[in-house]
Design a protein around this motif. Structure first.
Motif, short mmCIF file in Angstrom:
data_model
loop_
_atom_site.label_atom_id
_atom_site.label_comp_id
_atom_site.label_asym_id
_atom_site.label_seq_id
_atom_site.Cartn_x
_atom_site.Cartn_y
_atom_site.Cartn_z
N ASP A 291 -29.87 -6.41 -6.19
CA ASP A 291 -30.80 -7.06 -5.26
C ASP A 291 -31.36 -6.04 -4.26
O ASP A 291 -31.05 -4.85 -4.33
CB ASP A 291 -30.14 -8.24 -4.56
CG ASP A 291 -29.01 -7.84 -3.62
OD1 ASP A 291 -28.83 -6.64 -3.37
OD2 ASP A 291 -28.33 -8.74 -3.10
N THR A 292 -32.20 -6.51 -3.33
CA THR A 292 -32.89 -5.61 -2.39
C THR A 292 -31.94 -4.92 -1.43
O THR A 292 -32.28 -3.90 -0.86
CB THR A 292 -33.93 -6.39 -1.57
OG1 THR A 292 -33.29 -7.48 -0.92
CG2 THR A 292 -35.04 -6.91 -2.49
N PRO B 221 -24.76 -11.18 -10.50
CA PRO B 221 -24.86 -11.64 -11.90
C PRO B 221 -26.24 -12.23 -12.17
O PRO B 221 -26.79 -12.97 -11.35
CB PRO B 221 -23.77 -12.70 -12.02
CG PRO B 221 -23.38 -13.06 -10.64
CD PRO B 221 -23.78 -11.94 -9.74
N SER B 222 -26.81 -11.90 -13.32
CA SER B 222 -28.08 -12.49 -13.74
C SER B 222 -27.84 -13.92 -14.19
O SER B 222 -26.80 -14.23 -14.76
CB SER B 222 -28.69 -11.69 -14.88
OG SER B 222 -29.02 -10.39 -14.46
#
Length: 146
Positions: A67-68, A74-75
């Motif tokens: 993430d940012t 997890p996708s």
């Protein structure tokens, strides 16, 4: 069943049963998006409550993404779920003629039954021109009748 103050509790039980039945192995969770309850009268003896609900099931896809903030997460894959549950009250049912034990789907009073139907597909499939039309045609063809 599925009336008044019991409606939120009954909807959450339906979703929990759906997760237990369909999402246990995949570790998916379902959240309710919306619902609509309609009541129909059929003759003098029977009436039914029909619940239409729309939910989203989120399941892990097996991969991860960053993430940012740089944290690996997890996708997941989202699936849109449409469900129709019918509560049928038959107060004149004679239980002395019943030869089998009540099933796990039999709830409440002796003449009360619940039937539910779930249609689930990935969210992007509902948006595609061909597949979205077919899924909506399938769903609109689902009718309750005696």
């Amino acid at each position: 069943l599925m009336s008044g103050e019991n409606l939120p509790r009954d909807i959450s039980k339906l979703i929990i049963r759906h997760d237990d039945r369909d999402n246990t192995a995949l570790q998916g969770t379902t959240t309710l998006n919306s619902y609509q309850m309609t009541t129909t009268a059929q003759g003098d003896q029977n009436n039914s409550n029909i619940l239409d609900l729309i939910a989203t099931t989120t399941m892990p896809s097996g991969g991860t993404y960053r993430d940012t903030m740089g944290i690996d997460r997890p996708s997941t894959i989202d699936r849109n779920v449409k469900a129709k549950a019918v509560v049928v009250n038959d107060d004149n049912r004679n239980d002395s003629t019943t030869t089998t034990a009540p099933s796990s789907e039999s709830l409440g009073a002796a003449g009360t039954r619940i039937l539910s139907l779930w249609l689930s597909a990935p969210s992007d499939e509902w948006q595609k021109p061909v597949m979205g039309i077919k899924l909506n045609q399938i769903w609109s063809s689902v009718k309750y009748g005696k």
